[in-house]
Structures are given as structure tokens and as C-alpha cells.
Enzyme design. Structure first.
Site, PDB file in Angstrom:
ATOM      1  N   SER A 198     -11.986 -65.425 -58.454  1.00 57.23           N
ATOM      2  CA  SER A 198     -13.208 -65.251 -57.655  1.00 57.23           C
ATOM      3  C   SER A 198     -13.792 -63.842 -57.635  1.00 57.23           C
ATOM      4  O   SER A 198     -14.919 -63.648 -57.183  1.00 57.23           O
ATOM      5  CB  SER A 198     -12.946 -65.691 -56.209  1.00 57.23           C
ATOM      6  N   LYS A 210     -17.114 -59.046 -48.759  1.00 54.91           N
ATOM      7  CA  LYS A 210     -17.155 -60.512 -48.845  1.00 54.91           C
ATOM      8  C   LYS A 210     -16.824 -61.095 -47.476  1.00 54.91           C
ATOM      9  O   LYS A 210     -15.905 -60.599 -46.807  1.00 54.91           O
ATOM     10  CB  LYS A 210     -16.148 -60.974 -49.904  1.00 54.91           C
ATOM     11  N   SER A 253     -15.875 -67.496 -56.529  1.00 55.32           N
ATOM     12  CA  SER A 253     -16.502 -67.679 -55.245  1.00 55.32           C
ATOM     13  C   SER A 253     -17.241 -66.428 -54.743  1.00 55.32           C
ATOM     14  O   SER A 253     -18.099 -66.529 -53.886  1.00 55.32           O
ATOM     15  CB  SER A 253     -15.450 -68.058 -54.199  1.00 55.32           C
TER      16      SER A 253
END
Lengths: 486, 95
Positions: A179, A80, A155
Site C-alpha cells: 500500500s 495517511k 491503499s
């Protein structure tokens, strides 16, 4: 037999060990898969093919010299885009960090290098991890591989979409209020938020320091164990890293002794969609039929979790994001003529609307006139939320809830109403606020071919119990062995 | 309930973010709506309850002061928007 790109990381590791495939061939296969499906999924922000193939080549050379670094050696992993990897972009999906290149490795990246993993690329996310749909990325949307008209969650929608689409076997996300877990549920894969302190945050761009945790995403429980084993452990460079004993997670799956599962009534009330309720009740029935003791419990302060979270989260984020001032690094406005202007204009130009909204709200909650009524009060209610869980863990070993109240929504359905988007986190924020480990488990499909998941929450450092409980479910259900058609 | 309103101009000044008039109009309304929602925490009885800053019991975080590897100056400045002679440049602050 699944295509190579849908094989589990453990299977790929065995094939590497048997010499049936090389890491270079494996990496090339994933790069071909990315070329095929990425135009539809758009999970990545950047891919470094040359570096990935060099890492794969180095892995093959180690194997040839019988010096492999463990089961992850030669396996591709995605990151990420808010975890620092030296020499790679780190944008946090924000324009303010558009040209930023990490000057150092996060501890988890050092650990992945030490384990021989091939770090394939950087994955999309909501800007500064603020969002539940990956729509707030300043660069592009990511699409749910199961239904391209729907969001992948957020997210960490890039991490979960890439793993679900077979672009990667494993990915790292970060979980501040859900997330790693909510997008895992939306994409039909696993996502673990470990106990706060189990994995070092050194090199993770800070959003909400008191809840941020790096967590793994995978399609199978055994793969989650493989990655978690490498990531977990104390780190001197993170003062909140905890010196916990790290068990052998794969071995812990052998513990199939049924445990006590708590069902909190507060998670099954208004707002839970019928198809999610039905799927989760079937999962509860499965556990009952397999000897697990199911106990109704109550977590009475659940209704305050979202308001507490959005006070604490925005307050900490407003403080953490003060560092993006256009002076030392990050975007500097060319319109600025004095020092104050640099701050004002660089932040105005660099941050997107959701980030600005949260910084403003958090600044309000921390301002001298309102600190006691909001930030301090929220931290006290947070204590009550944690006490509810500690009380419940007197009687149960794990708590089972939905991961999200519905399946993935369509693009644009919630982006114009920030409060509706915040309510997406309703099932996941409590474990974040209280610090407990929580695992998103895929358990079926609803309408429009969209995945459904349940969440298992455990007491501090009881990741093994969560993994073993989920593994029992996985062995008897084939939903994790289905793949999206792309 | 506190019935608070967000004084946007003051908050913008505190967090050093400039907004257009249109953004201000939208945000004033959105922040008031959110604040009204967050105000649910005002109804909770917190008498005698300590705040939870660290969810997992904090432990001794002191460690030995041993010099380690660090960035070179070039590495440390590689992301700076404007540099001169190994220093970050900024507009004149003191006349």
C-alpha cells in the site's frame, strides 16, 4: 527552477536554514497549492489549516531562537488517515469511524513533532487500507495526478497523489501488502516499506498485524532518507518493534559501490505488460552498464504469495476489526434494540462492501473447521516464501522486480471483480509476508502519460543498500524531475 | 483441493455482521470464487515446515512495569457513542 511546491524537502530545509523563506510562508504556499489542485486530485480527507500554521509559526520561533529541531523542522508532512494524531480525525476512510477523534499520538507522530514537522492534513486511502485503487474509501475517490481518468493506486493513493501533485513534499503511508509501494509506482514517486519492526506501529490502526509497516513517500531519494531517519527506531510500546542499529541514511547514499542484483524470473512472466517490461529491462541494463552484477534467480513459491497473503491478511484483519463493535467507540446503530443488535447493525451500517468481504473470508479461514486447512497451512507456505528469499540473498544483495504488472488502471476497471483487484498486489505481497524491506522506484512512463516503477527488495534492515542503489539510478534519469500538469 | 463452500450464515454469526439478501447472494458467489483461488495453497508440500508467525526473529519483549501517563476518563470516553456518569451505556443485557 521548479515552483516552491515541487522543491525537494531537503532543498526547502536549506532555504529555511538560510532564512530565504519561513515555515509559515512555506505552509501557506502548500495550502495555496492544495486549494488549486485539490478539486482535481482529492487526496485529502481533512486539512487543519489553523493547526498547521500554528505549528509552522512555532517552527519559525524556534529558528529565530536558534533552537531548531533538525532538518525536518518547519517542513509540511501529510499523514495517511489511519495513524493516530491527537485531536485529529482518524477515519480509516470508513463510515464506522466517521466522528472518531484520536485521543493520543502514534509514536511516529510524536517523532515528527519532536523533529518539528508541520502536519498538514489527513490523506485518503482505501477503507481500512483494503484495496489497491483508493476506490473503496467511504468518502471519495482520489485521482491520479498524471491522468485524472486513472486511479492513484492503493491503499495509500491519497499519500502518493498528494506528493506527486506537489501538495506535500512528504507523506506517511502504511504498507500491509504493497500500500505504500504500488500507489507510489502509479503516481511516479518513491515509497518504502521498511523491514518489519524498523518503525513503531504504536498508534497505527491495525489491519494485518504481522505485515503492517508505516512507510514514507517522497519524490526524491534524499527526501525519503530525511523522513526515514526520523521514523526509524525501537519503541517499547510496540512489542514487534526491533532494536536495530539505525544508520545515517543520507550518509549511506555515498556508498556507490555496485552490488549484486538478482532478477527473479517469476516476476517477468505472463501478466506483465509490454511497456512495464521494456522500462524495467532498460533499468536492469542501466545497472549492468554501471558495473552492477546482474544475476538470474528463482523464487519458486512466488505463485503462492497472493493466496497465502489473502488468507493471512483476511484472518488477521477479521480479528483486528472485531474491536469495531459500536460499544466503546465507532458508529453505533440507532436501529439496535439489544446488545447483539448493536454489533450486527453497527457493523452492517459502518463497514463498506470490501471490508465486509474480507472480514467474512478471514472469519472462515480462522473458524475451527477450516483453521488448519487455510490459516495454519498459509503460515507454513509463508515460511517457504521467506526461505526462497533467504536462499537468494546468499548470492545477491538486492532483488529487482516490477512494482506492479501494469500502469495505473481506469476507475471501475477492477472494482467489480475482487479477485482481479487482489492480483494487483502480485509483485508486492511477498516482501510483506517475509518481512523484507522493499522500495518502489519511479523509472519511466508508459502510454497515457502514466508512470512506471520498479521495486528493490533487500535483506532484513538493508534499507541503506536499497536507497543507495535507487539513488544511483535517480542521478542519471530525469523521470523523477518531471511533474504532472494540473 | 478442499472444494469448500462458505457457510455464509454461520460466518456472519461468528463475525457479527448482518447482510441483506442481495448482499448474501453476491457474497456467496464471490467468496466461493476466492476460496477456489486460495485453495492453491493446498497443493504445496508443507511436511515438516514450521509456520511463520513473525517474519523478523522475535526478541524479548518484556519491559519494566513503570507507570506512565495515561488518558483521563474524559479523554478515554470522548469517542464513546453513549455515556452516562463516566460510563459507557449499553442496552439491558440481563433481565
Amino acid at each position: 527552477m521548479d515552483s516552491l511546491f515541487y522543491q525537494s524537502a531537503n532543498t526547502l530545509s536549506e532555504q529555511l536554514a538560510l532564512g530565504k523563506i519561513s515555515s509559515v510562508e512555506l505552509t501557506q504556499e502548500f495550502l495555496r497549492r492544495i486549494d488549486t489542485v485539490e478539486p482535481k486530485v482529492q487526496a485529502f480527507l481533512s486539512i487543519d489549516r489553523e493547526k498547521s500554521l500554528a505549528e509552522a509559526k512555532a517552527s519559525d520561533q524556534r529558528r529565530a531562537q536558534k533552537a531548531t529541531l533538525g532538518p525536518l523542522d518547519g517542513i509540511p508532512v501529510g499523514i495517511k488517515d489511519l495513524i493516530a494524531e491527537k485531536g485529529q480525525p482518524l477515519t480509516c476512510a470508513s463510515k464506522i469511524l466517521e466522528h472518531y477523534i484520536s485521543p493520543y499520538d502514534a509514536t511516529v507522530i510524536e517523532k515528527l513533532h519532536a523533529a518539528g514537522a508541520v502536519l498538514l492534513g489527513r490523506l485518503n486511502m482505501d477503507e481500512f487500507a483494503m484495496g489497491s485503487s483508493t476506490e473503496s474509501s467511504a468518502y471519495h475517490k482520489t485521482y491520479n495526478p498524471w491522468n485524472l481518468a486513472h486511479v492513484p493506486g492503493g491503499s495509500g493513493g491519497g499519500s502518493t497523489a498528494a506528493v506527486a501533485a506537489g501538495e506535500l513534499p512528504l507523506a506517511l503511508g502504511s504498507d500491509t501488502g504493497g500500500s505504500v509501494r504500488q500507489p507510489a509506482a502509479y503516481c511516479g514517486i518513491y515509497g518504502l516499506k521498511p523491514t518489519y519492526g524498523l518503525i513503531s506501529r504504536y498508534g497505527l490502526s491495525a489491519l494485518t498485524s504481522s505485515t503492517d509497516q508505516i512507510g514514507p513517500n517522497a519524490r526524491e531519494i534524499r527526501d525519503l532518507c530525511l523522513l526515514l531517519q526520523v521514523l526509524a527506531g525501537h519503541d517499547d510500546r510496540d512489542s514487534t518493534s526491533y532494536p536495530a542499529d539505525i544508520p545515517n541514511y543520507l550518509q549511506s547514499l555515498k556508498n556507490t559501490q555496485p552490488c549484486r542484483i538478482g532478477i527473479p524470473k517469476e516476476y517477468f512472466g505472463e501478466g506483465l505488460s509490454a511497456e512495464v517490461r521494456e522500462s524495467i529491462e532498460a533499468a536492469i541494463a542501466f545497472y549492468q552498464q554501471n558495473g552492477y552484477t546482474v544475476i538470474d534467480i528463482t523464487l519458486p513459491h512466488t505463485r503462492y504469495a497472493i493466496p497465502v497473503y489473502y488468507v493471512v491478511m483476511t484472518a488477521e484483519a477479521s480479528s483486528n476489526l472485531a474491536r469495531f463493535d459500536g460499544i466503546r467507540y465507532s458508529h453505533r446503530s440507532t436501529e439496535a434494540t439489544n446488545a447483539i443488535d448493536i454489533y450486527l447493525k453497527s457493523r452492517e451500517e459502518g463497514f463498506g462492501p470490501e471490508v465486509k468481504r474480507r472480514i467474512l473470508l478471514g472469519t472462515f479461514a480462522l473458524s475451527s473447521d477450516h483453521r488448519d486447512a487455510y490459516y495454519m497451512r498459509a503460515q507454513r507456505v509463508r515460511t517457504l516464501i521467506q526461505r526462497d528469499f533467504l536462499q537468494a540473498f546468499q548470492d545477491v544483495d538486492v532483488i529487482l522486480t516490477p512494482t506492479a504488472p501494469s500502469t495505473a488502471f481506469k476507475f471501475g476497471a477492477k472494482s467489480s471483480d475482487p479477485l482481479q483487484m487482489y492480483l494487483e498486489d502480485i509483485c508486492t505481497v511477498s516482501a510483506s509476508l517475509a518481512g523484507f524491506p522493499a522500495l518502489a522506484v519511479p523509472c519511466g512512463f508508459g502510454g497515457n502519460n502514466l508512470p512506471i516503477g520498479f521495486q528493490l527488495i533487500g535483506n532484513f534492515f538493508q534499507e541503506s543498500t536499497l536507497l543507495a542503489t535507487a539513488h544511483v539510478f535517480e542521478r542519471e534519469h530525469d523521470c523523477v524531475r518531471k511533474h504532472p500538469e494540473l | 483441493m478442499t472444494n469448500q463452500h462458505v457457510d455464509l450464515d454461520r460466518i456472519m454469526q461468528l463475525c457479527r455482521i448482518e447482510l441483506t439478501d442481495d448482499e448474501k447472494k453476491t457474497l456467496t458467489q464471490q467468496l466461493d470464487t476466492m476460496l477456489h483461488y486460495l485453495d492453491q495453497i493446498q497443493e504445496v508440500d508443507i511436511e515438516g515446515v514450521e509456520p511463520l508467525y513473525h517474519s523478523v526473529e522475535a526478541c524479548d519483549v518484556l519491559h519494566n512495569d513503570i507507570p506512565g501517563e495515561n488518558f483521563s476518563v474524559d479523554e478515554a470516553l470522548q469517542n464513546a457513542p453513549d455515556t452516562r456518569e463516566h460510563q459507557i451505556t449499553v442496552p439491558r443485557i440481563v433481565d
